[in-house]
Motif scaffolding. Sequence first.
Motif, PDB file in Angstrom:
ATOM      1  N   ILE A   1       0.577  -1.098  -0.216  1.00 39.02           N
ATOM      2  CA  ILE A   1       0.379  -0.663   0.547  1.00 39.02           C
ATOM      3  C   ILE A   1       1.330   1.257   0.149  1.00 39.02           C
ATOM      4  O   ILE A   1       1.634   1.647   0.997  1.00 39.02           O
ATOM      5  CB  ILE A   1      -1.242  -0.106   0.847  1.00 39.02           C
ATOM      6  N   THR A   2       0.846   2.032  -0.912  1.00 41.03           N
ATOM      7  CA  THR A   2       1.922   3.148  -1.351  1.00 41.03           C
ATOM      8  C   THR A   2       0.909   4.249  -0.040  1.00 41.03           C
ATOM      9  O   THR A   2       0.041   4.160   0.323  1.00 41.03           O
ATOM     10  CB  THR A   2       1.744   3.591  -2.420  1.00 41.03           C
ATOM     11  N   TYR A   3       2.209   5.213   0.140  1.00 42.31           N
ATOM     12  CA  TYR A   3       1.073   6.723   0.964  1.00 42.31           C
ATOM     13  C   TYR A   3       0.344   7.009   0.092  1.00 42.31           C
ATOM     14  O   TYR A   3      -0.318   6.872   1.329  1.00 42.31           O
ATOM     15  CB  TYR A   3       2.300   6.970   1.429  1.00 42.31           C
ATOM     16  N   GLU A   4       0.077   7.302  -1.016  1.00 47.97           N
ATOM     17  CA  GLU A   4      -1.210   8.273  -1.468  1.00 47.97           C
ATOM     18  C   GLU A   4      -2.415   6.964  -1.540  1.00 47.97           C
ATOM     19  O   GLU A   4      -3.050   7.514  -0.915  1.00 47.97           O
ATOM     20  CB  GLU A   4      -0.414   8.640  -2.841  1.00 47.97           C
ATOM     21  N   GLU A   5      -1.867   5.912  -1.935  1.00 47.32           N
ATOM     22  CA  GLU A   5      -3.656   4.994  -1.657  1.00 47.32           C
ATOM     23  C   GLU A   5      -3.774   4.613  -0.403  1.00 47.32           C
ATOM     24  O   GLU A   5      -5.410   5.043  -0.318  1.00 47.32           O
ATOM     25  CB  GLU A   5      -2.677   3.459  -1.891  1.00 47.32           C
ATOM     26  N   ALA A   6      -2.924   4.856   1.305  1.00 42.49           N
ATOM     27  CA  ALA A   6      -3.381   5.209   2.612  1.00 42.49           C
ATOM     28  C   ALA A   6      -3.801   6.205   2.783  1.00 42.49           C
ATOM     29  O   ALA A   6      -4.778   6.752   3.400  1.00 42.49           O
ATOM     30  CB  ALA A   6      -1.901   5.274   3.116  1.00 42.49           C
ATOM     31  N   LEU A   7      -3.533   7.812   1.843  1.00 41.50           N
ATOM     32  CA  LEU A   7      -4.751   8.421   2.186  1.00 41.50           C
ATOM     33  C   LEU A   7      -6.111   8.082   1.885  1.00 41.50           C
ATOM     34  O   LEU A   7      -6.552   9.008   2.487  1.00 41.50           O
ATOM     35  CB  LEU A   7      -3.312   9.605   1.351  1.00 41.50           C
ATOM     36  N   ALA A   8      -5.474   7.867   0.945  1.00 39.29           N
ATOM     37  CA  ALA A   8      -7.047   8.087  -0.114  1.00 39.29           C
ATOM     38  C   ALA A   8      -8.002   6.760   0.540  1.00 39.29           C
ATOM     39  O   ALA A   8      -8.897   7.420   1.302  1.00 39.29           O
ATOM     40  CB  ALA A   8      -7.056   7.600  -1.476  1.00 39.29           C
ATOM     41  N   LYS A   9      -7.535   6.216   0.867  1.00 41.03           N
ATOM     42  CA  LYS A   9      -8.431   4.654   1.580  1.00 41.03           C
ATOM     43  C   LYS A   9      -8.643   5.879   3.130  1.00 41.03           C
ATOM     44  O   LYS A   9      -9.756   5.317   3.348  1.00 41.03           O
ATOM     45  CB  LYS A   9      -7.219   3.587   2.298  1.00 41.03           C
ATOM     46  N   SER A  10      -7.440   6.124   4.511  1.00 42.71           N
ATOM     47  CA  SER A  10      -8.229   6.249   5.137  1.00 42.71           C
ATOM     48  C   SER A  10      -9.086   7.769   5.191  1.00 42.71           C
ATOM     49  O   SER A  10      -9.909   8.235   5.585  1.00 42.71           O
ATOM     50  CB  SER A  10      -6.690   7.386   5.807  1.00 42.71           C
ATOM     51  N   GLU A  11      -9.057   8.398   4.000  1.00 41.97           N
ATOM     52  CA  GLU A  11     -10.304   9.725   4.005  1.00 41.97           C
ATOM     53  C   GLU A  11     -11.759   9.080   3.582  1.00 41.97           C
ATOM     54  O   GLU A  11     -12.643   9.574   4.592  1.00 41.97           O
ATOM     55  CB  GLU A  11     -10.018  10.856   2.699  1.00 41.97           C
ATOM     56  N   GLU A  12     -11.905   7.880   2.973  1.00 42.44           N
ATOM     57  CA  GLU A  12     -12.724   7.229   2.684  1.00 42.44           C
ATOM     58  C   GLU A  12     -13.686   6.266   3.838  1.00 42.44           C
ATOM     59  O   GLU A  12     -15.246   6.779   4.325  1.00 42.44           O
ATOM     60  CB  GLU A  12     -12.192   6.406   1.156  1.00 42.44           C
ATOM     61  N   VAL A  13     -12.814   6.038   4.747  1.00 42.51           N
ATOM     62  CA  VAL A  13     -13.407   5.184   6.034  1.00 42.51           C
ATOM     63  C   VAL A  13     -13.021   6.344   6.946  1.00 42.51           C
ATOM     64  O   VAL A  13     -14.290   5.469   7.554  1.00 42.51           O
ATOM     65  CB  VAL A  13     -11.555   4.271   6.285  1.00 42.51           C
ATOM     66  N   LEU A  14     -12.702   7.586   7.574  1.00 44.35           N
ATOM     67  CA  LEU A  14     -12.954   8.520   8.025  1.00 44.35           C
ATOM     68  C   LEU A  14     -14.638   9.367   7.831  1.00 44.35           C
ATOM     69  O   LEU A  14     -14.753   9.883   8.866  1.00 44.35           O
ATOM     70  CB  LEU A  14     -11.822   9.172   8.596  1.00 44.35           C
ATOM     71  N   ALA A  15     -14.523   8.966   6.287  1.00 49.32           N
ATOM     72  CA  ALA A  15     -16.254   9.737   6.153  1.00 49.32           C
ATOM     73  C   ALA A  15     -17.136   9.942   6.892  1.00 49.32           C
ATOM     74  O   ALA A  15     -18.143  10.083   6.776  1.00 49.32           O
ATOM     75  CB  ALA A  15     -16.190   9.197   4.730  1.00 49.32           C
ATOM     76  N   ILE A  16     -16.580   8.459   7.819  1.00 49.63           N
ATOM     77  CA  ILE A  16     -18.881   8.064   8.411  1.00 49.63           C
ATOM     78  C   ILE A  16     -18.558   8.641   9.427  1.00 49.63           C
ATOM     79  O   ILE A  16     -19.662   8.713   9.705  1.00 49.63           O
ATOM     80  CB  ILE A  16     -18.012   6.091   9.198  1.00 49.63           C
ATOM     81  N   PHE A  17     -17.817   9.499  10.008  1.00 51.10           N
ATOM     82  CA  PHE A  17     -17.816  10.552  11.016  1.00 51.10           C
ATOM     83  C   PHE A  17     -18.857  11.612  10.244  1.00 51.10           C
ATOM     84  O   PHE A  17     -18.890  12.836  11.411  1.00 51.10           O
ATOM     85  CB  PHE A  17     -16.749  10.677  11.691  1.00 51.10           C
ATOM     86  N   GLY A  18     -18.762  11.628   9.210  1.00 53.54           N
ATOM     87  CA  GLY A  18     -19.399  13.059   8.526  1.00 53.54           C
ATOM     88  C   GLY A  18     -18.491  14.205   8.077  1.00 53.54           C
ATOM     89  O   GLY A  18     -17.118  14.149   8.411  1.00 53.54           O
ATOM     90  N   GLN A  19     -19.352  15.242   7.894  1.00 47.97           N
ATOM     91  CA  GLN A  19     -18.449  16.293   6.833  1.00 47.97           C
ATOM     92  C   GLN A  19     -17.594  17.493   7.382  1.00 47.97           C
ATOM     93  O   GLN A  19     -16.103  17.681   7.094  1.00 47.97           O
ATOM     94  CB  GLN A  19     -19.333  17.246   6.700  1.00 47.97           C
ATOM     95  N   ASP A  20     -17.802  17.460   8.716  1.00 48.22           N
ATOM     96  CA  ASP A  20     -17.214  18.514  10.046  1.00 48.22           C
ATOM     97  C   ASP A  20     -15.718  17.374   9.779  1.00 48.22           C
ATOM     98  O   ASP A  20     -14.620  18.470  10.101  1.00 48.22           O
ATOM     99  CB  ASP A  20     -17.329  18.816  11.373  1.00 48.22           C
ATOM    100  N   TYR A  21     -15.440  16.360  10.874  1.00 46.14           N
ATOM    101  CA  TYR A  21     -14.578  15.546  10.364  1.00 46.14           C
ATOM    102  C   TYR A  21     -13.638  15.347   9.322  1.00 46.14           C
ATOM    103  O   TYR A  21     -12.654  15.521   9.446  1.00 46.14           O
ATOM    104  CB  TYR A  21     -14.873  14.066  10.944  1.00 46.14           C
ATOM    105  N   SER A  22     -14.147  14.904   8.135  1.00 47.50           N
ATOM    106  CA  SER A  22     -13.490  14.906   6.627  1.00 47.50           C
ATOM    107  C   SER A  22     -12.945  16.139   6.788  1.00 47.50           C
ATOM    108  O   SER A  22     -11.661  16.188   6.167  1.00 47.50           O
ATOM    109  CB  SER A  22     -14.702  14.317   5.842  1.00 47.50           C
ATOM    110  N   ASP A  23     -13.592  17.519   6.544  1.00 41.68           N
ATOM    111  CA  ASP A  23     -12.981  18.504   6.277  1.00 41.68           C
ATOM    112  C   ASP A  23     -11.368  18.409   7.053  1.00 41.68           C
ATOM    113  O   ASP A  23     -10.763  18.851   6.162  1.00 41.68           O
ATOM    114  CB  ASP A  23     -13.501  19.881   6.750  1.00 41.68           C
ATOM    115  N   ARG A  24     -11.318  18.545   7.985  1.00 38.20           N
ATOM    116  CA  ARG A  24     -10.305  17.952   8.754  1.00 38.20           C
ATOM    117  C   ARG A  24      -9.286  17.262   8.408  1.00 38.20           C
ATOM    118  O   ARG A  24      -8.347  17.132   8.948  1.00 38.20           O
ATOM    119  CB  ARG A  24     -10.691  18.118  10.194  1.00 38.20           C
ATOM    120  N   VAL A  25     -10.072  16.162   8.480  1.00 42.50           N
ATOM    121  CA  VAL A  25      -9.120  14.921   7.770  1.00 42.50           C
ATOM    122  C   VAL A  25      -7.761  16.015   6.689  1.00 42.50           C
ATOM    123  O   VAL A  25      -6.989  15.298   6.451  1.00 42.50           O
ATOM    124  CB  VAL A  25      -9.393  13.916   8.106  1.00 42.50           C
ATOM    125  N   LYS A  26      -8.669  15.878   5.453  1.00 36.08           N
ATOM    126  CA  LYS A  26      -8.625  16.922   4.716  1.00 36.08           C
ATOM    127  C   LYS A  26      -6.994  17.697   4.665  1.00 36.08           C
ATOM    128  O   LYS A  26      -6.370  18.005   3.953  1.00 36.08           O
ATOM    129  CB  LYS A  26      -9.828  17.579   4.173  1.00 36.08           C
TER     130      LYS A  26
END
Length: 600
Positions: free
Chosen positions: A313-338
């Motif tokens: 798993i490359t770092y870029e793939e890990a970033l994308a996967k993390s964003e996708e998985v953590l989206a479960i918490f909603g927009q506020d959380y996702s904005d800060r992850v980004k």
Amino acid sequence: MSDNRSHLEEQYTWDLSTIFPTDQAWEEAYADLTKDVEAAADFAGHLLESSQRLLEITTIYMDLSRRLETLYVYAHMKNDQDTTVAYYQELEAKANGLYSKYGQVFSFYEPEFMTLSQDRYETFLQETPELAAYAHYFERLFKQKEHVLSQAEEELLAGASEIFGGASETFGVLDNADIQFPVIKDEEGNDVEITHGNYIRLLESKDREVRKNAYEALYSVYEQFQHTYAKTLQTNVKVQNFKAKVRRFSSAREASLAANFIPESVYDTLLEAVNAHLPLLHRYVKLRQKALGLTDLKMYDLATPLSSDEQQITYEEALAKSEEVLAIFGQDYSDRVKRAFNERWIDVHVNKGKRSGAYSGGSYDTNAFMLLNWQDNLDNLYTLVHETGHSLHSTFTRENQPYVYGDYSLFLAEIASTTNENILTETLLKEATNDKERFAILNNYLDGFRGTVFRQTQFAEFEHAIHLADQNGEVLTSDYLNKLYAELNEKYYGLKKEDNHYIQYEWARIPHFYYNYYVYQYATGFAAASYLAEKIVHGTQEDKDKYLDYLKAGNSDYSLNVIAKAGVDMTTVDYLNAAFKVFEARLNELEELVEKGVHL
């Protein structure tokens, strides 16, 4: 200065110029703060002159602490990114020295505050309503009243803080700088010198001879220096027991847990629950033996992955996967992850001199930075999600709480990070397209549970035993520590101590034994996180909202109350039993897959 980092692409390094634009700016802030800390010595004896004076001095006390944290964080992270640069070692030492000075200057604060009667305090609140902003902070102080000493005694203790830290620092220097580990052959037959950084990788080797040689080579050094390590650990235990006694606590454990208002029963409940579920760990150890095709499993066989499905798993793939998985918490959380991923909060790659491991850091006025040592594998995806959990917890807390409550207790620290890991596991299991993928994910989860709940509780049991032994007059010789550790290890893993000679020295290499009753919180935190992840993935929007409220609460309430609001009662055994239930279900599934020969 060192050029160990000149080859790194800027986007993969953290941007510490957001804290101080230059080192010179740090030096100037340090000089200013030093003056202001020294000037604060004049406040001694004046804290309770009036309600206005209490507000003024408390506000300055907090403000200086806030500035000091920012100074320290910059120096500490600059040093961590390349520990060979003497200049940043010096900055960190200066910041530590200023912390000690600050502690001495304000050693008057608690003793003076403790002379305030409840009636006069109520009057102060009426006279100066702004004091209400500190109400919970003051309430916590009142609760600690019987453990605060006179000003002269507090000054003495504050002045001795660097001496008290001597054993821990000696351990750190010996373990990280002075001792040298032997050279062994790796899987390709190349000579490799064992280091703290590569030891786990060697222990995970598919080649059993490499695992065995790495294990025996590493522990032969700890065997050689066992008496020195015993002395540093014994001294550290004596320091904790001494400080607890001086502050009128019945034990070092009571003193440590009281800092977060955690009853000792929480610790005892953990030990009892884990001991009751040791048969599950024994089952997992036997399953490992079967999957690896061994007639005699040894301690050095516990880290190697059972799965042959090694995902890159490359770092870029890990970033994308993390964003996708953590989206479960909603927009506020996702904005800060980004923001964390795109605004250079993360120092990603390994470089010579860089501190090993991973962490989330920062202070109230900085980004919640993360340090990684990236490798392209599943473990590192978990590390990224874990540290992002810490950083988002810190970010939500700092955004929603004033500085006085802008942090969270160590007791709650591992919950947000591990909740993220558990949600990642749930997601990956749901998405797995074949048995081999499921096998790899289950293996990763069970190893994580073993390493966090079972292993850290074993450490917690050992730590408590050695503090009690010292308190009862026992001398913590290396013989005593070796025997105790070997017996505990046999109880936990079901592997005979006689067949695993070197494991008796493991206590010598564990830095957490110098953290004063810290390790148990990894286990309670993982179990609570397992419980919460189930609620977040399978529960309602209300469960998610409650969880986000917990992330925002910081120190605005007592730890057990904060986590209760998220839906976990950590004074009972229920959350632990629920976690073991998940472990057992996934162990059952892995056993079935081994029966099918999926791992082969």
